[in-house]
Design an enzyme around this catalytic site. Structure first.
Site, PDB file in Angstrom:
ATOM      1  N   LEU A  56     -25.551  10.902 -26.201  1.00  0.00           N
ATOM      2  CA  LEU A  56     -26.088   9.547 -26.243  1.00  0.00           C
ATOM      3  C   LEU A  56     -26.844   9.313 -24.935  1.00  0.00           C
ATOM      4  O   LEU A  56     -26.362   9.678 -23.866  1.00  0.00           O
ATOM      5  CB  LEU A  56     -24.964   8.521 -26.382  1.00  0.00           C
ATOM      6  CG  LEU A  56     -24.063   8.659 -27.623  1.00  0.00           C
ATOM      7  CD1 LEU A  56     -22.937   7.626 -27.574  1.00  0.00           C
ATOM      8  CD2 LEU A  56     -24.867   8.497 -28.903  1.00  0.00           C
ATOM      9  N   ILE A  82     -23.473  12.395 -21.996  1.00  0.00           N
ATOM     10  CA  ILE A  82     -24.492  11.432 -21.580  1.00  0.00           C
ATOM     11  C   ILE A  82     -25.803  12.144 -21.282  1.00  0.00           C
ATOM     12  O   ILE A  82     -25.867  13.027 -20.421  1.00  0.00           O
ATOM     13  CB  ILE A  82     -24.032  10.652 -20.334  1.00  0.00           C
ATOM     14  CG1 ILE A  82     -22.683   9.977 -20.590  1.00  0.00           C
ATOM     15  CG2 ILE A  82     -25.094   9.631 -19.937  1.00  0.00           C
ATOM     16  CD1 ILE A  82     -22.679   8.986 -21.741  1.00  0.00           C
ATOM     17  N   LYS A  83     -26.859  11.736 -21.978  1.00  0.00           N
ATOM     18  CA  LYS A  83     -28.194  12.274 -21.709  1.00  0.00           C
ATOM     19  C   LYS A  83     -28.822  11.514 -20.546  1.00  0.00           C
ATOM     20  O   LYS A  83     -28.921  10.285 -20.562  1.00  0.00           O
ATOM     21  CB  LYS A  83     -29.090  12.164 -22.953  1.00  0.00           C
ATOM     22  CG  LYS A  83     -28.700  13.111 -24.065  1.00  0.00           C
ATOM     23  CD  LYS A  83     -29.614  12.971 -25.269  1.00  0.00           C
ATOM     24  CE  LYS A  83     -30.915  13.687 -25.082  1.00  0.00           C
ATOM     25  NZ  LYS A  83     -31.734  13.711 -26.322  1.00  0.00           N
ATOM     26  N   VAL A  84     -29.242  12.276 -19.547  1.00  0.00           N
ATOM     27  CA  VAL A  84     -29.815  11.726 -18.318  1.00  0.00           C
ATOM     28  C   VAL A  84     -31.161  12.411 -18.072  1.00  0.00           C
ATOM     29  O   VAL A  84     -31.266  13.636 -18.217  1.00  0.00           O
ATOM     30  CB  VAL A  84     -28.875  11.983 -17.117  1.00  0.00           C
ATOM     31  CG1 VAL A  84     -29.468  11.427 -15.837  1.00  0.00           C
ATOM     32  CG2 VAL A  84     -27.487  11.379 -17.373  1.00  0.00           C
ATOM     33  N   ASN A 105     -25.981  15.748 -20.235  1.00  0.00           N
ATOM     34  CA  ASN A 105     -27.038  16.574 -20.807  1.00  0.00           C
ATOM     35  C   ASN A 105     -28.332  16.137 -20.134  1.00  0.00           C
ATOM     36  O   ASN A 105     -28.868  15.077 -20.444  1.00  0.00           O
ATOM     37  CB  ASN A 105     -27.094  16.351 -22.326  1.00  0.00           C
ATOM     38  CG  ASN A 105     -28.263  17.043 -22.996  1.00  0.00           C
ATOM     39  OD1 ASN A 105     -29.065  17.712 -22.360  1.00  0.00           O
ATOM     40  ND2 ASN A 105     -28.369  16.877 -24.307  1.00  0.00           N
TER      41      ASN A 105
END
Length: 214
Positions: A56, A82-84, A105
């Site tokens: 997400l 967590i997509k960063v 991620n």
């Protein structure tokens, strides 16, 4: 190699799970917006239904905003990643989340140096976008090969998650290079088992069976 499904569509997720082809899911704001309705409810349902990791994405631009959003998203389930983005602030957030034990991620990676920085910051997954590079006449798979070499040289635990996959050849090349994960649209994952000679063989077998049963 693990297969993640790049979608926020529950029907696609359920079909891929039934086929045994899905090890996780990656989403982003664009994919969630396509489904309409309450994005939080959609994301929560995905986390509940998927056994593996679910990425997400945060949308904040500062490290503080990203960490705050990440802590909220992490409440959706133990499988949340967590997509960063690979920005200076994103690296700060990645390091902070690593220290908190939150999986990340790091996304929108287009160079081996960006991948190296993400791994050093403690990323769980690093997502190079091969299709977008191919779209500007740069060999996306060469980037995967370079990242694989760097990560192996220094034994980084970060996993290479090949993103922006556009066709089955991207999946094949990723597997040959030794990428850890490919995140694949449902349309492409559905094509992986297809081959014209398989169709021709089945047609012949069925025709012969009809002769036997007459």
């Amino acid at each position: 190699m693990e297969f993640f499904l790049d979608t926020a569509n529950l029907d696609e997720i359920r079909k891929a799970q039934a086929q045994g082809l899905m090890d996780g899911v990656t989403t982003n704001p664009t994919l969630l917006s396509r489904e309409g309705g309450d994005w939080r409810r959609q994301a929560q349902t995905i986390c509940n239904e998927v056994d593996g990791p679910v990425s997400l994405e945060v949308v904040g631009t500062t490290a503080e905003e990203m960490v705050r959003e990440a802590e909220d998203l992490a409440t959706f389930g133990d499988n949340v990643v967590i997509k960063v983005p690979i920005t200076s602030e994103g690296l700060i957030a990645t390091k902070a989340l690593y220290k908190k034990g939150v999986k990340t991620n790091v996304t929108l990676v287009f160079s081996p140096l960006q991948a190296l920085l993400a791994a050093k910051a403690g990323a769980t997954y690093v997502s190079p976008f091969v299709g977008r590079l191919d779209g500007i006449s740069i060999d996306g798979m060469e980037l995967i090969s370079q990242i694989r070499t760097i990560f192996d040289n220094y034994e980084f635990p970060a996993k290479i998650l090949v993103a922006s996959i556009r066709n089955p050849l991207h999946v094949l090349d990723s597997a040959l290079i030794g990428a850890d994960v490919a995140t694949i649209p449902f349309s492409v994952i559905s094509d992986l088992a297809k081959h014209p000679l398989t169709d021709k063989g089945l047609e012949q077998f069925n025709a012969d069976w009809e002769k036997l049963t007459k």
